[in-house]
Design a protein around this motif. Sequence first.
Motif, PDB file in Angstrom:
ATOM      1  N   GLY A  55       0.835  -1.190   0.000  1.00 57.46           N
ATOM      2  CA  GLY A  55       0.000   0.000   0.000  1.00 57.46           C
ATOM      3  C   GLY A  55       0.872   1.243   0.000  1.00 57.46           C
ATOM      4  N   TYR A  56       0.264   2.368  -0.311  1.00 60.78           N
ATOM      5  CA  TYR A  56       1.002   3.623  -0.414  1.00 60.78           C
ATOM      6  C   TYR A  56       0.287   4.722   0.366  1.00 60.78           C
ATOM      7  CZ  TYR A  56       3.328   1.390  -4.401  1.00 60.78           C
ATOM      8  OH  TYR A  56       4.030   0.525  -5.201  1.00 60.78           O
ATOM      9  N   SER A  57       1.035   5.732   0.751  1.00 59.19           N
ATOM     10  CA  SER A  57       0.421   6.920   1.347  1.00 59.19           C
ATOM     11  C   SER A  57       1.238   8.154   1.002  1.00 59.19           C
ATOM     12  CB  SER A  57       0.298   6.790   2.873  1.00 59.19           C
ATOM     13  OG  SER A  57       1.547   7.007   3.520  1.00 59.19           O
ATOM     14  N   ILE A  58       0.569   9.286   1.028  1.00 55.68           N
ATOM     15  CA  ILE A  58       1.248  10.573   1.006  1.00 55.68           C
ATOM     16  C   ILE A  58       0.765  11.360   2.217  1.00 55.68           C
ATOM     17  CG2 ILE A  58       1.660  10.715  -1.475  1.00 55.68           C
ATOM     18  CD1 ILE A  58      -0.811  12.494  -1.710  1.00 55.68           C
ATOM     19  N   THR A  59       1.636  12.178   2.756  1.00 56.48           N
ATOM     20  CA  THR A  59       1.294  13.039   3.888  1.00 56.48           C
ATOM     21  C   THR A  59       1.634  14.462   3.502  1.00 56.48           C
ATOM     22  OG1 THR A  59       1.872  11.248   5.411  1.00 56.48           O
ATOM     23  CG2 THR A  59       1.613  13.444   6.359  1.00 56.48           C
ATOM     24  N   VAL A  60       0.645  15.347   3.614  1.00 60.02           N
ATOM     25  CA  VAL A  60       0.846  16.738   3.203  1.00 60.02           C
ATOM     26  C   VAL A  60       0.391  17.676   4.324  1.00 60.02           C
ATOM     27  CG1 VAL A  60       0.546  16.205   0.757  1.00 60.02           C
ATOM     28  CG2 VAL A  60      -1.430  16.905   2.093  1.00 60.02           C
ATOM     29  N   PRO A  61       1.036  18.838   4.460  1.00 62.46           N
ATOM     30  CA  PRO A  61       0.589  19.812   5.468  1.00 62.46           C
ATOM     31  C   PRO A  61      -0.684  20.522   5.023  1.00 62.46           C
ATOM     32  CG  PRO A  61       2.429  20.704   4.210  1.00 62.46           C
ATOM     33  CD  PRO A  61       2.260  19.289   3.756  1.00 62.46           C
ATOM     34  N   VAL A  62      -1.563  20.811   5.963  1.00 61.50           N
ATOM     35  CA  VAL A  62      -2.790  21.561   5.673  1.00 61.50           C
ATOM     36  C   VAL A  62      -2.432  23.031   5.441  1.00 61.50           C
ATOM     37  CG1 VAL A  62      -5.003  22.349   6.596  1.00 61.50           C
ATOM     38  CG2 VAL A  62      -4.251  20.001   7.001  1.00 61.50           C
TER      39      VAL A  62
ATOM     40  N   SER B  65      -2.277  18.792  11.954  1.00 61.36           N
ATOM     41  CA  SER B  65      -2.105  19.799  10.904  1.00 61.36           C
ATOM     42  C   SER B  65      -1.715  19.164   9.579  1.00 61.36           C
ATOM     43  CB  SER B  65      -1.031  20.811  11.324  1.00 61.36           C
ATOM     44  OG  SER B  65       0.214  20.151  11.533  1.00 61.36           O
ATOM     45  N   ARG B  66      -1.922  17.841   9.443  1.00 62.34           N
ATOM     46  CA  ARG B  66      -1.548  17.112   8.239  1.00 62.34           C
ATOM     47  C   ARG B  66      -2.751  16.384   7.647  1.00 62.34           C
ATOM     48  NH1 ARG B  66       1.890  12.887  10.793  1.00 62.34           N
ATOM     49  NH2 ARG B  66       0.423  13.310  12.483  1.00 62.34           N
TER      50      ARG B  66
ATOM     51  N   PHE C 242     -10.814  17.406  -2.080  1.00 63.78           N
ATOM     52  CA  PHE C 242     -10.419  18.480  -1.159  1.00 63.78           C
ATOM     53  C   PHE C 242      -9.355  19.355  -1.819  1.00 63.78           C
ATOM     54  CE2 PHE C 242     -11.854  14.952   1.540  1.00 63.78           C
ATOM     55  CZ  PHE C 242     -12.777  15.588   2.357  1.00 63.78           C
ATOM     56  N   GLY C 243      -9.641  19.813  -3.011  1.00 55.61           N
ATOM     57  CA  GLY C 243      -8.679  20.594  -3.776  1.00 55.61           C
ATOM     58  C   GLY C 243      -8.182  21.823  -3.030  1.00 55.61           C
ATOM     59  N   GLY C 244      -6.857  21.970  -2.963  1.00 54.76           N
ATOM     60  CA  GLY C 244      -6.260  23.129  -2.318  1.00 54.76           C
ATOM     61  C   GLY C 244      -6.145  23.051  -0.816  1.00 54.76           C
ATOM     62  N   ALA C 245      -6.580  21.940  -0.219  1.00 53.17           N
ATOM     63  CA  ALA C 245      -6.515  21.823   1.246  1.00 53.17           C
ATOM     64  C   ALA C 245      -5.092  21.612   1.747  1.00 53.17           C
ATOM     65  CB  ALA C 245      -7.399  20.672   1.717  1.00 53.17           C
ATOM     66  N   GLY C 246      -4.291  20.857   0.968  1.00 56.30           N
ATOM     67  CA  GLY C 246      -2.929  20.549   1.378  1.00 56.30           C
ATOM     68  C   GLY C 246      -1.915  21.020   0.351  1.00 56.30           C
TER      69      GLY C 246
END
Length: 418
Positions: A275-282, A307-308, A340-344
């Motif tokens: 499996g894969y994941s990405i983590t981005v800041p809000v 905050s992620r 959730f475009g533009g959230a992160g």
Amino acid sequence: MKIVILGSGVVGVTSAWYLAKAGHDVTVIDRQPAAALETSFANAGEISPGYSTPWAAPGIPLKAVKWMFQKHAPLVIRPRAGLAAWRWMAQMLANCTQARYAVNKGRMVRVAEYSRDCLIALREETGLEYDHRTRGTLEVFRNQQAIDAVAKDIEILKAGGVPFEMLDRAGCVAAEPGLKAASHKLVGGLRLPGDETGDCHMFTTALAEKAAALGVKFHYNTAINRARADGNRIVAVETSMGDVTADIFIGALGSYTPAFLKPLGLDLPVYPVKGYSITVPVVDETKAPVSTVMDEAYKVAITRLGSRIRVGGMAEIAGFEMDLPKARQETLTLSVEDLFGGAGDQSQAVFWSGLRPMTPDGTPVIGPTRYGNLYLNTGHGTLGWTMSCGSARVLSDLISGVKPEIEASDLAISRYAA
């Protein structure tokens, strides 16, 4: 009793905690330099008892064929996956009947619901903080056909007494305001208000510290080579720090458990589904999720962790390969940006992959083996975080001679003997 746990992921560490609380002398051994550095490190972050669903389900074989021709398919089978992969997939296909699906989902929900209750009690007892939220899971659907297909899950949720809500488009936005801009793409959703979210790595490392304070000994950077048996008992486990002896041994090595058991003559049908994941800041609170949103179209979970935003999903049959293909990241990015475009801030995305230890029936393997002092706690697939506390509590009770609070006789490796 002296107990040695092999593996320090979330399942191994929760097992250590409950066994230490029960008064046992516990040691944890792992090849990594710290706890929760493999599959538990950056998973989707959802604690979703109500979403505990076997991948083996009626209709999945046909869907799998269709996915093979999609660019952003939730399932990828690499040609070089090997014989073990094809054998495991054949076992999984055998579980794709309505009757087997009902049995398997019932078992999974039983363990997961109990685990959620155990987690709540543990959190109240310890005060652990791990970016957790208790605001449920929302699965969103983009067409009526997807809503119709969830009917079989709803019947099982009803039978298990799991609370749920079927929502229309407006209801989805009310539950997750960040979906407002994408609401025209949705036709409805299934909300499970009892679900939670949280950072599994943060939880596991914090619990390991609590367990150490109880006297649990952790031996990291230690290779686990093989077990030595004498008759129906394990007499020692050979490691890079020498032979380790104990009254009880517990295999909690995730995807690596079958290789450990094979020399003992135990055939554990667990396969490493990648499996894969990405983590981005809000970067925009108004556009971000407040809990977990399951994107049914891509089989992707989008979870708020402090905050992620953690975006996790995909299923890749590729053995133990740990590469990070750009195409997989593109699918995860597509899902979160579509809803959730533009959230992160995608320019700061951290890309990760992990091997989920999957059984062909979806249910983890918890309990004794034919060796009198060897127990297993593994095979949780995508739900290790969801099922960890309940699985560990059940195992601790079995070893301690206490009747588990849920039915556990159908969870052990013996269920595959038939």
